[in-house]
Enzyme design. Structure first.
Site, PDB file in Angstrom:
ATOM      1  N   GLY A  30      -4.490 -59.317  19.888  1.00  0.00           N
ATOM      2  CA  GLY A  30      -3.809 -58.038  20.107  1.00  0.00           C
ATOM      3  C   GLY A  30      -3.409 -57.401  18.781  1.00  0.00           C
ATOM      4  O   GLY A  30      -3.362 -58.066  17.752  1.00  0.00           O
ATOM      5  N   CYS A  31      -3.116 -56.112  18.818  1.00  0.00           N
ATOM      6  CA  CYS A  31      -2.826 -55.390  17.574  1.00  0.00           C
ATOM      7  C   CYS A  31      -1.524 -55.834  16.930  1.00  0.00           C
ATOM      8  O   CYS A  31      -1.483 -56.172  15.738  1.00  0.00           O
ATOM      9  CB  CYS A  31      -2.811 -53.880  17.827  1.00  0.00           C
ATOM     10  SG  CYS A  31      -1.823 -53.358  19.256  1.00  0.00           S
ATOM     11  N   TYR A  32      -0.455 -55.884  17.715  1.00  0.00           N
ATOM     12  CA  TYR A  32       0.816 -56.357  17.163  1.00  0.00           C
ATOM     13  C   TYR A  32       0.668 -57.792  16.651  1.00  0.00           C
ATOM     14  O   TYR A  32       1.215 -58.168  15.618  1.00  0.00           O
ATOM     15  CB  TYR A  32       1.901 -56.361  18.241  1.00  0.00           C
ATOM     16  CG  TYR A  32       2.599 -55.048  18.491  1.00  0.00           C
ATOM     17  CD1 TYR A  32       2.542 -54.427  19.736  1.00  0.00           C
ATOM     18  CD2 TYR A  32       3.367 -54.441  17.498  1.00  0.00           C
ATOM     19  CE1 TYR A  32       3.216 -53.234  19.988  1.00  0.00           C
ATOM     20  CE2 TYR A  32       4.049 -53.249  17.743  1.00  0.00           C
ATOM     21  CZ  TYR A  32       3.964 -52.655  18.993  1.00  0.00           C
ATOM     22  OH  TYR A  32       4.636 -51.482  19.241  1.00  0.00           O
ATOM     23  N   ALA A  54      -1.110 -57.903  13.173  1.00  0.00           N
ATOM     24  CA  ALA A  54      -0.233 -57.496  12.075  1.00  0.00           C
ATOM     25  C   ALA A  54       0.802 -58.571  11.778  1.00  0.00           C
ATOM     26  O   ALA A  54       1.093 -58.887  10.627  1.00  0.00           O
ATOM     27  CB  ALA A  54       0.464 -56.178  12.418  1.00  0.00           C
ATOM     28  N   HIS A  94       2.286 -59.481  23.624  1.00  0.00           N
ATOM     29  CA  HIS A  94       1.653 -60.102  22.463  1.00  0.00           C
ATOM     30  C   HIS A  94       2.460 -61.297  21.958  1.00  0.00           C
ATOM     31  O   HIS A  94       1.977 -62.095  21.156  1.00  0.00           O
ATOM     32  CB  HIS A  94       1.489 -59.090  21.313  1.00  0.00           C
ATOM     33  CG  HIS A  94       0.403 -58.087  21.564  1.00  0.00           C
ATOM     34  ND1 HIS A  94      -0.035 -57.187  20.611  1.00  0.00           N
ATOM     35  CD2 HIS A  94      -0.339 -57.830  22.665  1.00  0.00           C
ATOM     36  CE1 HIS A  94      -0.987 -56.423  21.115  1.00  0.00           C
ATOM     37  NE2 HIS A  94      -1.192 -56.787  22.357  1.00  0.00           N
TER      38      HIS A  94
END
Lengths: 341, 341, 341, 341
Positions: free
Chosen positions: C145-147, C150, C207
């Protein structure tokens, strides 16, 4: 081939650099700082580009020796001084600034408040409205201004075909801040621009004379235009909402046919009747999307054109002129990804 | 006095509630939900207002009993049904929706795609363009639409004084999202609106008929207007950029005098020649600022007017009509703080 | 080779499509609509892509026959059902959704409120944190996932090297609206998001379990994390501001060395001590920029990482996994232009 | 009474002017320009206020003669020089700048890079954290900084009640551009701030020393704080997302009771367990909304507080101190309308 670029640190310069770097026919992009005496690391001034290149000191001899063409993405007033050796040598130049766009020195001085280049140089320069003119043998290409590009593409079919009352032309143009310059000032302070619309240079914008100059080439009777510019709270894009009164005998078919005839073969300009574009749909691309409609009651025509001011309105059109100059196909190096979503 | 308000949960309803709460001549604001059968806590639906008030069930008998006037800030189509008992009883109503603005039922049906109120009711309703008309004895005030207010205030001096070719009127209007409705849809999704301009309802916006209706009262020869609406990436404000061709004999003095004569006594409308307003300068206030200029070459007049769509374009003008209805001074309850900086 | 893509209409799907189209090793991208029975024109649903492609009806047999790999950019819950034939056939899949990221079915059900895939399928899936793990022989890649991307990139050096008190981890994450889904809702209405910050799913974001799962692989002692998510008024980008208390004996050198060791060979992740990135500098690219600093007084470490949520946080990382799967060099097809200026 | 205001042209100065103008107990607001020798029309420098007032030349004798209190909304460094005559005369001053907030001259010099006022003056100044301290007999009120206000209000209940490990405090603060100064610079250029997040002065913001100073008054063991400041693409508002590790024995009840005890009587601060505020809900008001939650697994507490940086973080709190100084009820002149919708 190798190409030179002067002015990579400006907004259109950095965008142009990214296009040239990826152009299939460009081997190397040599960067020069027009006011620089020593080399400077590009990463120092534009870390966003993550580049290991250097910006070399300005030297016209080196430029002509190591490149086959030079692009200038400098502020107005710079090429007026620096272009001379290239013009004299007949060395190809693509100039993104306004210095060589106008044929009349007095008009330039009136609008830009600066001295213009010599008349003989102005006569030799080619106004690079790429969707209408091939570069052919011209050596000095004056790349049109962003507002001018959006406006001329919108109005061309109507003016070329003499479909409107030329004294009725109204252009209500809106631009993001990347068209307003990099230097911080009161107007572009975030607090001033955010949640706001700011008109500026109403009927005074320096793109007006080149718009009128070109329109008059298509139809001598264009006296002038009403041109309003509004600064928007967004970064990229120009929308030119244009209005003109159709001549009494003109019909919807006439209008439609004019747009079809003008743009059916054009790679980058898409005109649709009754469907109006959003600004964002062209951002990140070299496209100009146009929507138009004849109002059956008032007999006015509305034409809305949108472009990315840094691409179609500057660097992208410069690449179009580059492709024309060196006989590459029109879309070379311009297959760009829109900014999604 | 006590006032009733139906529709506090909508954007203009909540703004109107805040104005009425602070109005010196209002003791209590009674809230009613037009589709409600039981009382509801205002804090549940609009916690932002931090209010302990309740929204009472809808009951026209209770409304007329406990208040001296009722405001409707409901969607189009609601007052067509609900206003009847009040009209029959001659009970004062200030209606922020479009239901009673037009005199012609056919026009209403054509533009709003809904059935219109009865003709006799329409005839009795007063179009509340407050800077031009006192309410006098009228009992039903139809508060003008936001785009209509900005446009009419911009054009009034020129149309009333017959200074322009009435078939040349172009209105390029731009609005923030608070004018586009509370209900989430594709167009107002942040991702769609951000960094974007979206035209919608070009020449189809339902404010057009009331604009034309009013212009025709001032000058029968107005056939129609070219009206473009663009959605902006900001929350509050409307800018109407208007253009019209001056008649050949009209001078700058004529234009200036018309604006001065029309607005010199007006508390809320400020018109300045050659100085164009920014959108933000009126947000949070009930002012309408106008800049105008006659273009000496094309003989076109540009008029740019800005208002806060929820104040001057809705709730603020409703208070103006309220003040007029009950003989309070025009600025009562309208000494508002602009949104700084 | 040819590749299949299911879910081109979503935000990450459209971005992935643009990357695959331009990937040097991809001949053709075949599009499939997971809920479609008939072919549909891509231009109808995504005119912004100006594509002449079709979205074909969903057919796993056709997919495996005509492609060498299939990408799923569908919503959570879709691949749980659709992936089975591919997994059974050992056909390569790169899945951008969350369905196969977690090893525990109970955890998945708790966080996603949906049934999870079968345990044997979950065991075979490869968590595609591309900067840390090569795909090797895995056939099913669950793209993070994006979160999570990061956050994990920010914390990896500290957790892998056991430099912090693992119960002190705080992640204050901020995302643009392109991470919040395409479907219009109250939260992403422009009027609600503009000029606003909105926290959502505090300590509840789906996430979190995959972040914790991965951190626990690096250090069993990580019990959990404090994870706050805030929606920003911008379109693209995620910033994860992470904080953790360094163990008493840890020095600045330890921290610096950990980041250098972890990322010095990494093409896409750049970590700098004491220099904090802006969000925009990575938008349009597949880079993750990290700034970190040990606070000498409180002995806390702040680590700020930024990514483009649709690229490094989704489509870009999917291409990294694709390159790994088929042994292309890491940066193939990922030489992307930042969004300037 | 009459009040004097020096510095109306700054952001907080203009907002303070609007509050003072409407304060029931203020008859007249006299404006002075701290660097002015002649009178200036307010309308010239701040046309947005539509005021007919003048800004008078700076003259401390005139100020004390014609007013009962003077407000300074000047930049840091100005009152250090100008406050002396007022302090010597015991004339009431409310100072919105940072000059007199710190008790230690060395600390001030270290953080503000300027000379501090004399120690005896610093000792006499009252740190005006209005929700905690009445002004009583103090003559010189140092109004707290905006970030400091948001942070101290968030942390007070936990620190005063010794519920957390004081070396674990993390503050992730985010501010709109109206907190970053009026002077155009690279960082606040619209093009730089739009669609971006920019960290600045990480652990270096000049509000840190006053936050630590106040926390240490509540609990000597606070060594320092981790303080990150991020500039947001919006105009007004500050969100302070704070994190602290609860002591092992502390429960949810302890945390809840601390917030209830601290704020149940407070007019302006609202704290809710488990419900986190959005930034916009306080903009335009003098409220501070706080959401807090103890994480049962990590035993960390997250506290999110939001304020309008120009109101609660500056001008609004100045009015609170004014009300306290002159024994008006706390909410006098502070019944403000939120910026809807």
């Amino acid at each position: 081939m190798n190409v030179g670029l002067v002015g990579v640190t400006g907004y259109s310069g950095s965008v142009l650099y990214e296009l040239l770097r990826r152009h299939p026919n460009v081997d190397q992009v040599n960067l020069y700082g027009h006011a620089q005496k020593v080399a400077q690391s590009l990463n120092e001034v534009l870390p966003q580009l993550r580049s290991r290149s250097s910006i070399l000191p300005y030297d016209p001899v080196e430029i002509t020796k190591n490149n086959q063409v030079v692009f200038f993405a400098t502020s107005a007033g710079v090429t007026t001084n620096l272009a001379t050796p290239f013009i004299e040598a007949g060395f190809p130049v693509i100039d993104l600034a306004g210095d060589f766009r106008l044929k009349s020195r007095e008009t330039y001085k009136k609008w830009y408040k600066k001295s213009a280049p010599k008349t003989e140089y102005l006569e030799k320069s080619h106004y690079g409205l790429a969707d209408f003119y091939e570069v052919n043998d011209a050596k000095y290409v004056a790349n049109p201004g962003c507002y001018a590009t959006a406006t001329l593409l919108a109005l061309a079919p109507l003016i070329q075909n003499h479909l409107v009352d030329t004294s009725s032309i109204v252009v209500d143009a809106k631009s993001g801040t990347s068209g307003a310059g990099k230097k911080p000032n009161e107007m572009t302070h975030f607090t001033k621009t955010n949640e706001n619309l700011q008109l500026y240079k109403v009927n005074q914008h320096q793109h007006i004379p080149e718009i009128v100059q070109q329109l008059q080439i298509w139809d001598k009777s264009v006296p002038y235009i009403q041109f309003t510019t509004t600064l928007l709270p967004l970064t990229r894009g120009i929308m030119a909402s244009c209005y003109a009164k159709a001549k009494p005998e003109i019909t919807e078919d006439d209008v439609r046919n004019a747009f079809i005839r003008t743009y059916s073969d054009d790679t980058f300009v898409n005109a649709t009747e009754g469907v109006f574009p959003t600004l964002k749909q062209v951002v990140g691309t070299n496209f100009c999307d146009i929507g138009y409609q004849l109002n059956p009651v008032t007999h006015q025509i509305v034409i809305v054109s949108v472009i990315d001011n840094l691409l179609k309105g500057a660097a992208g059109q410069a690449i179009q002129n580059f492709n024309s100059m060196f006989n590459y196909t029109p879309e070379t190096g311009l297959d760009l990804t829109p900014v999604l979503p």
